[in-house]
Design an enzyme around this catalytic site. Structure first.
Site, PDB file in Angstrom:
ATOM      1  N   GLU A  31      47.298  45.451  39.637  1.00 21.93           N
ATOM      2  CA  GLU A  31      46.192  46.361  39.325  1.00 21.93           C
ATOM      3  C   GLU A  31      45.413  46.751  40.577  1.00 21.93           C
ATOM      4  O   GLU A  31      44.187  46.708  40.614  1.00 21.93           O
ATOM      5  CB  GLU A  31      45.269  45.709  38.276  1.00 21.93           C
ATOM      6  CG  GLU A  31      46.023  45.331  37.011  1.00 21.93           C
ATOM      7  CD  GLU A  31      45.173  44.755  35.895  1.00 21.93           C
ATOM      8  OE1 GLU A  31      44.113  44.186  36.186  1.00 21.93           O
ATOM      9  OE2 GLU A  31      45.589  44.890  34.731  1.00 21.93           O
ATOM     10  N   GLU A  39      37.712  39.943  25.394  1.00 23.34           N
ATOM     11  CA  GLU A  39      37.967  41.302  25.875  1.00 23.34           C
ATOM     12  C   GLU A  39      38.615  42.171  24.791  1.00 23.34           C
ATOM     13  O   GLU A  39      38.231  43.322  24.607  1.00 23.34           O
ATOM     14  CB  GLU A  39      38.873  41.254  27.115  1.00 23.34           C
ATOM     15  CG  GLU A  39      39.287  42.626  27.592  1.00 23.34           C
ATOM     16  CD  GLU A  39      40.158  42.604  28.841  1.00 23.34           C
ATOM     17  OE1 GLU A  39      40.412  41.521  29.396  1.00 23.34           O
ATOM     18  OE2 GLU A  39      40.578  43.701  29.266  1.00 23.34           O
ATOM     19  N   ASP A  57      48.949  40.841  28.117  1.00 17.64           N
ATOM     20  CA  ASP A  57      47.588  40.655  28.609  1.00 17.64           C
ATOM     21  C   ASP A  57      46.609  40.207  27.534  1.00 17.64           C
ATOM     22  O   ASP A  57      45.849  41.032  27.030  1.00 17.64           O
ATOM     23  CB  ASP A  57      47.089  41.983  29.207  1.00 17.64           C
ATOM     24  CG  ASP A  57      45.793  41.814  29.955  1.00 17.64           C
ATOM     25  OD1 ASP A  57      45.389  40.673  30.159  1.00 17.64           O
ATOM     26  OD2 ASP A  57      45.191  42.823  30.324  1.00 17.64           O
TER      27      ASP A  57
HETATM   28  C1  BDP Z   1      42.862  42.481  32.203  1.00 16.31           C
HETATM   29  C2  BDP Z   1      41.458  42.953  32.345  1.00 16.31           C
HETATM   30  C3  BDP Z   1      41.055  43.174  33.779  1.00 16.31           C
HETATM   31  C4  BDP Z   1      41.423  41.952  34.606  1.00 16.31           C
HETATM   32  C5  BDP Z   1      42.890  41.656  34.435  1.00 16.31           C
HETATM   33  C6  BDP Z   1      43.321  40.381  35.141  1.00 16.31           C
HETATM   34  O1  BDP Z   1      41.312  44.155  31.626  1.00 16.31           O
HETATM   35  O2  BDP Z   1      39.681  43.431  33.805  1.00 16.31           O
HETATM   36  O3  BDP Z   1      41.114  42.152  35.938  1.00 16.31           O
HETATM   37  O4  BDP Z   1      43.172  41.453  33.083  1.00 16.31           O
HETATM   38  O5  BDP Z   1      43.522  39.396  34.452  1.00 16.31           O
HETATM   39  O6  BDP Z   1      42.956  41.927  30.928  1.00 16.31           O
HETATM   40  O7  BDP Z   1      43.471  40.371  36.357  1.00 16.31           O
END
Ligand code: BDP
Length: 716
Positions: A308, A410, A382
């Protein structure tokens, strides 16, 4: 209007009436007087005089906890002395007390390890006593919290004989907290770490935080966000972190920081962060040295790399192992640990996102240094409301793996929906991988018993913030609590943990405990039903992830909903079978076969692994479409059931907490209906099938839900 006025009036009354008002700030450690007068009386005699051996800061913490806990719960005057004087409660270690040493329990304690302890009825100088003993003072602290829990939950102390030791060495909270005090995916106010005032100002909350964690056995905390800021590695911030470490040390909690992979460039003045570059290695070595100078028991680094948009070894064509090992070398002389996340994926990689971590990490098995542990999310996508277990568990026998659960909700309604997460945690932990025959559960991989991992750990992404009740939703506290309890012992049942929490938080009365536990136990399945039934996933609104968004499309397919549900006129679901993305083949043979066939794939995962026609016949005899509608409707309806359960406890608990939950349940009910209507109407465009007549039709058209915008949602 009238009703609102009444609520406001009642809130005012509760605020001014101190005896009733309870804002939840004391968590499960509220130590209210026991309700059962007889028991209170008999405990008061049993726990009036305490012999507490030893004298370091941890012993002081035990003393404080006992003073508050016993005197508040039992309404007596407790005396605590460091000299043996025929007291009836004895706490300490064999090395700190002759009397405990004389019990000859050294071997037993040795076996239980540093954090383990016993609570047992014994005789010292012919006097019947209850002994809380451990090899270490930290173990004695854990034992003390256990004792206080037994009192609070009105347990029987006759011939007590408890032995405890944790299943994981490192039981860690991950705070996704930024230095500016915002919290990524945090829904309970700001970050509790006030970096601006550190190191000068120590909030009492820091100590309360340490107590709460120690009370459930948590022994590590990563202070900063995985999307890291390199500044935290500068001396100014290390000094601030050191102040927190000093507060947490007596409670056995180590601190960790997130290491931004590009820090050598950002704060080190280098041109590269290549893990094989000598200057880069030197930068990390010096950084580690600087940290340990101020924090001698620093735990280590947590790293999110190549994910990401975060920098990582891929930027230099290096492997995850090369990246992790470089940091491990820097920490090694000090005994630090690298927690390296497996959450590595990239939309430019042309395979199903679910496959990527496994493809990346399995070839590296055995290539990580011995002070690296790979941190794996419970599922391959996730933290979805429901995911099959991550296929990495079981696939890396030569590399210790740790679990990362999300405690913050989340994808499960933020701090607005009541969702008890222990059933989710247990579902993953109890899944049998068959990797070494029957009983090779994910839990046993994590605790090291399957592959003999030398390091074991478990992490939970915290749901804590500055809200007065810490977690926004009062029941969010239960998720923090349950994570800690399962990190200590994954064999505990979700139901028992819920009952324990309910008793400690509200009351021992069955009229409270029973409905509360029923609500909690049903809540996660409910949340799945009104969001993502039958294996659907990742169909939430963009960015804030709160409401529904099955219509979400966009540039990065792996961040859209349509990529995951694949709905069309011919059917719905992501084909991950051997004929599709082949993600099933990452699982051991037995599981692969089970998931690969619609005959044997559990229905809860059906659309995770299969793309099926709308008229596919489900076990219930319904078509897939009807079943989906049924789940959405019954899921949403069950929130009303939950409201009824909650209303039944009104007369037994304080108005403030009752009303807090009541208001949130009403919001949850409306949200559940929104999820239901949005998803049913959206998917109906493809199924072209009617909503069965037993269900009321959605009030509004699909566009209404699609156009609904939520602004400034916290946690982004
Ligand atoms: C996702 C979230 C994000 C996190 C990412 C992570 O949306 O904000 O940074 O995981 O775990 O679920 O790195």
């Amino acid at each position: 209007m009238k009703q609102i006025k009444l609520v406001v009036l009642l809130i005012l009354l509760s605020v001014f009436n101190k005896t009733y008002a309870d804002d939840g700030s004391k968590l499960w450690l509220n130590y209210k007087p026991l309700e059962n007068a007889e028991l209170k009386e008999s405990y008061a005699q049993l726990f009036e005089d305490v012999y507490l051996a030893g004298e370091d800061e941890t012993i002081q913490a035990i003393s404080e906890e006992l003073k508050t806990g016993l005197s508040c719960m039992l309404e007596n005057n407790v005396t605590i002395s460091s000299k043996w004087n025929m007291q009836s409660l004895v706490i300490g270690t064999p090395s700190g007390s002759e009397q405990i040493a004389a019990l000859k329990i050294d071997k037993q304690l040795e076996k239980l390890g540093n954090d383990g302890y016993i609570i047992a009825s014994k005789k010292i100088d012919k006097k019947n006593v209850i002994v809380v003993a451990s090899k270490s003072n930290i173990g004695a602290l854990y034992g003390t919290f256990h004792l206080l829990r037994l009192i609070k939950t009105e347990s029987n102390f006759e011939n007590i004989n408890i032995e405890e030791s944790p299943k994981h060495q490192h039981r860690v909270l991950n705070h996704w907290d930024n230095l500016n005090r915002t919290v990524e995916r945090g829904f309970a106010g700001s970050s509790i770490w006030d970096w601006h005032k550190l190191p000068g100002y120590i909030y009492p909350q820091y100590i309360e935080y340490a107590r709460a964690n120690a009370s459930i056995g948590i022994n590590g905390t990563v202070l900063t966000n995985v999307n890291a800021n390199a500044l935290v590695l500068t001396d100014t911030y290390i000094e601030k972190a050191a102040a927190l470490a000093n507060v947490f040390r007596p409670y056995g909690i180590k601190i960790y920081l997130t290491a931004r992979f590009s820090a050598p460039i950002e704060i080190g003045g280098l041109k590269t962060a290549d893990p094989l570059d000598e200057d880069v290695k030197q930068f990390w070595k010096e950084t580690a040295d600087r940290i340990y100078k101020q924090i001698p028991d620093f735990g280590g680094f947590l790293v999110k790399a190549d994910s990401e948009g975060q920098p990582g070894p891929h930027n230099y064509k290096r492997t995850q192992a090369e990246g992790a090992n470089m940091l491990a070398e820097a920490l090694k002389p000090h005994g630090g640990l690298v927690m390296w996340r497996a959450f590595v994926y990239n939309h430019e990689v042309p395979v199903d996102r679910a496959l990527q971590a496994y493809n990346e990490f399995v070839p590296l098995d055995g290539k990580f240094h011995d002070n690296v542990i790979v941190q794996v999310k419970n599922g391959a996508i996730d933290f979805q409301p429901r995911e099959p277990y991550h296929p990495l568990f079981g696939a890396m026998p030569n590399t210790p793996l740790m679990m990362e659960f999300q405690i913050t909700q989340e994808y499960l309604g933020h701090a607005i929906h009541l969702t008890y997460l222990a059933p989710l945690y247990k579902e993953t932990l109890e899944t049998d991988t068959y990797i070494k025959g029957e009983g090779s559960t994910v839990a046993k991989i994590l605790d090291g018993s399957i592959h003999n991992y030398p390091v074991t750990a478990i992490a939970g992404v915290a749901n804590i913030g500055t809200d007065r009740n810490w977690t926004g939703h009062l029941f969010g506290q239960a998720n923090w609590y349950a994570f800690g309890r399962l990190a200590w012992n994954h064999n505990l049942s979700a139901e028992n943990i819920a009952a324990e929490w309910a008793k400690m938080t509200f009351s021992n009365k069955t009229a409270v405990v029973n409905p509360v536990v029923e609500m909690m136990m049903a809540s996660r399945e409910m949340g799945v039903s009104y969001r993502t039934p039958i294996g659907l996933h990742h169909i939430m609104a963009e960015s804030h992830h709160y409401g529904p968004g099955p219509w979400v499309t966009g540039r990065r397919p792996d961040w859209t909903a349509v990529y995951y549900h694949q709905a069309s006129e011919t059917g719905i679901g992501f084909d991950r079978t051997t004929k599709g993305s082949n993600a099933v083949s990452q699982y051991p043979e037995k599981i692969k076969e089970q998931y690969n066939s619609t005959e044997t794939c559990p229905e809860k995962f059906l659309l995770w692994f299969h793309h099926l026609p709308w008229d596919y016949k489900m076990n219930s005899g319904r078509t897939l479409w009807d079943e989906m509608v049924y789940k959405y409707y019954t899921g949403a309806d069950s929130v009303v059931w939950m409201q009824e359960k909650w209303n039944s406890v009104e007369k037994h608990i304080d108005f403030e907490r009752f009303n807090h939950v009541k208001q949130l349940l009403e919001m949850q009910k409306n949200d559940a209906i929104e999820w239901r209507n949005s998803c049913v109407l959206y998917f109906q465009q493809f199924s072209k099938m009617p909503i069965p007549s037993e269900f009321e039709k959605p009030e509004k058209p699909l566009e209404y839900y699609q156009n609904k915008k939520r602004l400034f949602v916290p946690g982004i």
